[in-house]
Design a protein around this motif. Sequence first.
Motif, PDB file in Angstrom:
ATOM      1  N   ALA A 146      16.949  -4.859  17.969  1.00  0.00           N
ATOM      2  CA  ALA A 146      16.133  -5.718  18.829  1.00  0.00           C
ATOM      3  C   ALA A 146      15.568  -6.920  18.078  1.00  0.00           C
ATOM      4  O   ALA A 146      15.574  -8.037  18.586  1.00  0.00           O
ATOM      5  N   ALA A 202       7.422  -1.758  35.606  1.00  0.00           N
ATOM      6  CA  ALA A 202       8.227  -1.150  34.551  1.00  0.00           C
ATOM      7  C   ALA A 202       9.634  -0.837  35.063  1.00  0.00           C
ATOM      8  O   ALA A 202      10.632  -1.149  34.415  1.00  0.00           O
ATOM      9  N   THR A 203       9.693  -0.246  36.230  1.00  0.00           N
ATOM     10  CA  THR A 203      10.990   0.161  36.763  1.00  0.00           C
ATOM     11  C   THR A 203      11.863  -1.048  37.089  1.00  0.00           C
ATOM     12  O   THR A 203      13.033  -1.105  36.715  1.00  0.00           O
ATOM     13  N   ASP A 258      12.260  -4.765  28.784  1.00  0.00           N
ATOM     14  CA  ASP A 258      11.270  -3.740  28.490  1.00  0.00           C
ATOM     15  C   ASP A 258       9.900  -4.313  28.767  1.00  0.00           C
ATOM     16  O   ASP A 258       9.732  -5.529  28.883  1.00  0.00           O
ATOM     17  N   VAL A 259       8.925  -3.430  28.845  1.00  0.00           N
ATOM     18  CA  VAL A 259       7.578  -3.870  29.194  1.00  0.00           C
ATOM     19  C   VAL A 259       6.598  -3.581  28.056  1.00  0.00           C
ATOM     20  O   VAL A 259       6.533  -2.463  27.546  1.00  0.00           O
ATOM     21  N   LEU A 260       5.905  -4.610  27.660  1.00  0.00           N
ATOM     22  CA  LEU A 260       4.886  -4.460  26.633  1.00  0.00           C
ATOM     23  C   LEU A 260       3.541  -4.382  27.320  1.00  0.00           C
ATOM     24  O   LEU A 260       3.199  -5.240  28.134  1.00  0.00           O
ATOM     25  N   LEU A 261       2.796  -3.359  26.979  1.00  0.00           N
ATOM     26  CA  LEU A 261       1.528  -3.133  27.660  1.00  0.00           C
ATOM     27  C   LEU A 261       0.388  -3.784  26.895  1.00  0.00           C
ATOM     28  O   LEU A 261       0.083  -3.401  25.773  1.00  0.00           O
ATOM     29  N   SER A 290      17.608   0.888  18.509  1.00  0.00           N
ATOM     30  CA  SER A 290      17.434  -0.558  18.458  1.00  0.00           C
ATOM     31  C   SER A 290      16.282  -1.008  17.576  1.00  0.00           C
ATOM     32  O   SER A 290      16.109  -2.194  17.340  1.00  0.00           O
ATOM     33  N   VAL A 349       1.944  -1.805  22.216  1.00  0.00           N
ATOM     34  CA  VAL A 349       2.464  -0.642  22.921  1.00  0.00           C
ATOM     35  C   VAL A 349       3.561  -1.039  23.895  1.00  0.00           C
ATOM     36  O   VAL A 349       3.387  -1.948  24.706  1.00  0.00           O
ATOM     37  N   LEU A 350       4.673  -0.384  23.764  1.00  0.00           N
ATOM     38  CA  LEU A 350       5.785  -0.615  24.673  1.00  0.00           C
ATOM     39  C   LEU A 350       5.787   0.492  25.703  1.00  0.00           C
ATOM     40  O   LEU A 350       5.765   1.672  25.352  1.00  0.00           O
ATOM     41  N   VAL A 401      11.683  -8.784  26.582  1.00  0.00           N
ATOM     42  CA  VAL A 401      10.476  -8.014  26.836  1.00  0.00           C
ATOM     43  C   VAL A 401       9.571  -8.829  27.750  1.00  0.00           C
ATOM     44  O   VAL A 401       9.455 -10.044  27.590  1.00  0.00           O
ATOM     45  N   ARG A 445      13.079  -2.870  33.912  1.00  0.00           N
ATOM     46  CA  ARG A 445      14.189  -2.155  33.292  1.00  0.00           C
ATOM     47  C   ARG A 445      15.488  -2.417  34.039  1.00  0.00           C
ATOM     48  O   ARG A 445      16.537  -2.579  33.453  1.00  0.00           O
TER      49      ARG A 445
END
Lengths: 335, 335
Positions: free
Chosen positions: B49, B85-86, B94-97, A113, A95-96, B61, B89
Motif C-alpha cells: 500500500a 465503510a461498506t 478503505d476507510v480511515l477513522l 499489503s 485507525v483503519l 483511502v 470497500r
Amino acid sequence: MVTLAEVARHAGVSASTVSYVLSGKRSISAGTRERVERSIQELGYHPNAGARALASSKSNVIALMMPLRTDMYVPVMMEIAVAVATTARGHGYDVLLLTREEGPAAVRRVTGSGLADAMILMDVELDDDRLPLLREAPQPAVLIGLPADTAGLTCVDLDFVATGALCVEHLAGLGHRDIAVIGEAPAVYERHTGFAERTLEGLRAKARELDVRLLHRPCEVGYGPTATTLARIFDERPGTTGFVVQNESAVEPLLGLLRLRGRAVPEDVSVVAVCSDQVALQASVRLTSVSLPADEMGRRAVSRIVAKLEGRGADEVELLTPKLTVRASSGPAPD
Amino acid sequence: MVTLAEVARHAGVSASTVSYVLSGKRSISAGTRERVERSIQELGYHPNAGARALASSKSNVIALMMPLRTDMYVPVMMEIAVAVATTARGHGYDVLLLTREEGPAAVRRVTGSGLADAMILMDVELDDDRLPLLREAPQPAVLIGLPADTAGLTCVDLDFVATGALCVEHLAGLGHRDIAVIGEAPAVYERHTGFAERTLEGLRAKARELDVRLLHRPCEVGYGPTATTLARIFDERPGTTGFVVQNESAVEPLLGLLRLRGRAVPEDVSVVAVCSDQVALQASVRLTSVSLPADEMGRRAVSRIVAKLEGRGADEVELLTPKLTVRASSGPAPD
DNA sequence: GGAGGGCGTCGAAGCGCTTCGAAAGAGCCT
DNA sequence: AGGCTCTTTCGAAGCGCTTCGACGCCCTCC
C-alpha cells in the motif's frame, strides 16, 4: 505539497538531518534542531504517509475490524471503537476501519499489503475463521473477545463466565430461587459468539452450584419480542422473581412490561443487567448491573498492541474481573 | 513479503508488465495476462500500500471523521459509518477513522500527509471550524450535514427543515393544536449542530403557518430527564396532544411515561418521531415517524466522493426529501 | 515490397522518505 | 603535536510501485 527536501533546503541542512530531527533517532545539535523545526513550521510541512510507510515498513496505522451488524450491542461496540481510536491517536497511530463482514479476506489484505502495522479484532466467535491467518500473520493482533482456542493469540475481554456467575450469585444471595435470563438474539448464539456462550456457562454453573432454577431464553431486539419472551417465561415459570438481562436493548422494554403486569421492581421482581454504566443509570429504574467496561477494553487492547509493536509484551489472555454494582433494581425475594 | 518484482520473475515478464496487468492501463495479451495472474495467485501477492501510494499519489483511502460522543444518535452514526465503510470497500477504498474531536488538526493531517484521498465529515456544525481548511484542501470532501455557508462544499443531508414541517403538518392535519417537541440535549444546540436547528426551524415555520401552538424543550438522554421534560411540558401546556420526538433515546421512555400517566397512544396523545425505521418498528408502539435514512446518506456521500475522485461531479448540496410513515402512534386529536 | 501503424512489452526514472556508513570537526589525553 | 574518541552532519542507497518513452514485431495498405 511540501517535501522533506524542501524543508532541508530551507533550513540549509541535508534531508537526512531533517529526518533525524523528526524521528529523534540520532542526536542533533540544539541550533540545527531549532532551525529545522522553524522551517517545518514556516513551510507547513507534513511527512508523506506513503513514503514513510515504504521507507520504514511501518504505516503507523492500526486496523480495527468491527462488526457492522445492528443486532447487538451497538453502543458498546461504538464505545470500544471510540476508546480504540482515541487511545491509538494518543500513541501516534491512526485507525483503519475494516468490517467484520469482510472476514478472513480483510485479514489477508492487511497482512499482505502493509496497510496496517497491527490489528484489533472485535466480535470474535468461538471458532473464528480469521484466527488461522492471524496466527501466521507477521503483524501482531489483539482480540477483543475470547475464542475457544487462544494458543498464540492475545486477547482482552471481560470475564463473562464470572459475569454470569456474579449475576446468579447476587440474585440467589437475595433469596431468589427462580431466575430467568433474557438472552441475546438467537443469531448471536448461532454464530457462537464467545461472550454470549460464556455468560450462559457462568450463569448455569453458578445456578447449579447454588441450586437455583435457571431459565434461559434468547430474545430478539425490540419491544415486541421482549414482550413475547417475557410472557413465555412467566407461563413456564410463574414463580420467577429474578431476571438477568444480557441484551441491552431489552432493558427498557422489560421494565415497562413488568410495570404493566403490576410487578414492582425491586419489591416483586429483581433485575440485574449486563450493560454499560450509562445504560444502567439512564434506565427508568437505576439498574443493578455488571458493567461492560467497553472503554477499558478498547484502551487495553491498544496498549497491548502498542506494546507488541515495540517488542514488549507476549501473547496473553487478559480477562477483566467483572464488577457488580447494586442499584435500585434488585432486592430481597418476596416470600 | 512478496513483491511485484518477484511476481514478474516468476511469470517471466518485466515488472511494468505486471503493473499494467494489475491496473489495466495498457493492453496486455491474453496469454501474458493469464501467466501473470497465475503467478500472483501462486505467490499470494498483495501490492504494498505504501509503495503504491507513493508512486501514484493515491492512497485508496477515504477518511471518515466521526463524532465520538455518546450524547446523541449513536445508532444513526453507526449506521452511517457502516454504510460508508461498506460502500467505500465496494469502490475499492478503505476507510480511515478519524475522530471529530481532533477537529481541524485532523483535516490538516490528512491533507498534508496524503493519508487519504478524500474526506467525509459527519456532525457538521453550522459554523464548523473545519470548513475553511476543507475549502482549500487539495482532496475532495463531502459533508454529511449542512453548515450555514455551503459555498464551495459538497453536502448530503436529510432536509431537516422539511422534516420538521412534515411532522407539524401531519399532527395539525389530525387536528392537534398543541404540539410539544422533545428535542436534543442542550449541548447539541449549544454546538449549533445543523440538523437540530434546522428541524426546529421547520417545526416553527410550519406551526406558524398552520397556526398551531408549538413548545420546544431540549432533553438530555435518559429516562429521568425525559420524565422531567414531560412533566414540565404538561405543566406548561396541559392541553398538549401532539408530540414530536427528535431524540431517539427519548422514544421508549416517553411511551412508558405516557402509559403511566394514563394517556393512551394514539387515542389521547399522538407521537411522531424522527428516527430510523428500525427504532420506529421496535418501540412499544409502532411509531409514526419520519425516517432518518442513515444508510442512504452514507452511500450517497461515498458515491459523491468517488465521483469527485474520478473527476466527475461538482460541488453541490443534496438534500434528501423526508418521508413520513404513518403507523400506530398517531391519530385524530381528541376533542 | 516497403512504409505506416498498432499492439504488447521492456527499461529506467522517479515518488518522498529512512537509514547506514562515513566524513568532518571538536575536544581530550599522552 | 599526534592520535583517539565522540558528536554532528552528510551522501547515497534503496523501500516497492507507477508511468513514460521507446522498441520490436506483425499486420495492413498502397
